[in-house]
Design an enzyme around this catalytic site. Structure first.
Site, PDB file in Angstrom:
ATOM      1  N   GLU A 103     -15.264 -20.511  42.434  1.00  0.00           N
ATOM      2  CA  GLU A 103     -13.999 -19.788  42.476  1.00  0.00           C
ATOM      3  C   GLU A 103     -13.831 -18.962  43.739  1.00  0.00           C
ATOM      4  O   GLU A 103     -12.719 -18.512  44.037  1.00  0.00           O
ATOM      5  CB  GLU A 103     -13.878 -18.899  41.230  1.00  0.00           C
ATOM      6  CG  GLU A 103     -13.746 -19.706  39.942  1.00  0.00           C
ATOM      7  CD  GLU A 103     -13.849 -18.867  38.686  1.00  0.00           C
ATOM      8  OE1 GLU A 103     -13.394 -19.334  37.631  1.00  0.00           O
ATOM      9  OE2 GLU A 103     -14.387 -17.733  38.749  1.00  0.00           O
ATOM     10  N   ASP A 148      -7.678 -25.794  30.908  1.00  0.00           N
ATOM     11  CA  ASP A 148      -7.784 -26.481  29.618  1.00  0.00           C
ATOM     12  C   ASP A 148      -6.834 -25.813  28.636  1.00  0.00           C
ATOM     13  O   ASP A 148      -6.230 -24.787  28.943  1.00  0.00           O
ATOM     14  CB  ASP A 148      -9.232 -26.450  29.101  1.00  0.00           C
ATOM     15  CG  ASP A 148      -9.729 -25.034  28.855  1.00  0.00           C
ATOM     16  OD1 ASP A 148      -9.459 -24.503  27.762  1.00  0.00           O
ATOM     17  OD2 ASP A 148     -10.370 -24.455  29.757  1.00  0.00           O
TER      18      ASP A 148
END
Length: 230
Positions: free
Chosen positions: A11, A198
């Site tokens: 990230e 998700d």
């Protein structure tokens, strides 16, 4: 100066790669990269996963670096049907869903003896992030709302439904509200930026690996633009 926190190496690795004049300091098992990005001073750090790591990271940024704001960038599971994989969520506030002191009369998620239920994010950072996202990720949906946090990876429909019904959250992840609490207590403006990887249901484990890489690209692109605009 902004402090940028990502839970996972993926990230923040692209942000670190583009920094200049970097000085690295290791504290509490975390490597703090201090330098410039887009000509702006910044500290970028991988906190590690979970609420404790996130909170410790904020305290170091507040104490050692005196940051003017904190942006927590990363990925999350959607709690709302209209927020799809790939979309971005900008926090209005954040709640820890795994706090339960209801036996003492507190609502679920309320931390006892604190004066707030949800920790409010900084409106200026959110406005800047929205402008930046529309510019650098024009193909994505951008949503503003509540981030709900707990030390759990949510991958079941029943738990997802409970989180959505109980907290009216937009997305769920594992660091944001702890970062928010620590920033709130230190009076440091913060924003949680989440790219949806998700749907936080029975498909989550399958979706996660497939969409994680693209979600990180989107969140990194936004974070870089936000640093330059701050």
């Amino acid at each position: 100066m902004l402090g940028i926190i990502g839970a996972m190496a993926e990230e923040v690795e692209q942000l670190k790669a583009e920094m200049k004049d970097v000085r690295i300091t290791s504290v509490a098992g975390m490597d703090f990269y201090e330098g410039t990005l887009g000509g702006k001073p910044v500290v970028v750090v991988r906190s590690g996963i979970g609420k404790v790591n996130g909170a410790i990271c904020v305290q170091i940024l507040a104490d050692r670096y005196k940051v003017d704001g904190i942006v927590n960038t990363g990925i999350a599971g959607s709690l709302m049907a209209e927020i799809n994989i790939g979309d971005m969520v900008l926090s209005v506030d954040a709640v820890q869903h795994d706090v339960d002191a209801t036996v003492f009369g507190y609502p679920e998620g309320q931390i006892p003896q604190l004066d707030v239920f949800a920790f409010p994010a900084d409106a200026r950072l959110r406005e800047l992030a929205g402008e930046c996202c529309h510019r650098v990720n024009p193909e994505l949906g951008v949503f503003e709302g509540r981030v709900v946090t707990g030390d759990q990876f949510i991958s079941g429909k029943a738990k997802k439904r409970w989180l959505a019904d109980t907290f009216q959250g937009c997305c769920t992840e594992m660091e944001g509200a702890a970062i928010a609490q620590a920033a709130y207590l230190n009076k440091v403006p913060f924003l949680i930026v989440r790219a949806i990887s998700d749907k936080a249901d029975d498909s989550a484990a399958m979706d996660y690996e497939e969409f994680e890489r693209q979600a990180i690209i989107h969140s990194t692109r936004l974070t870089k633009a936000l640093i330059e605009a701050f």
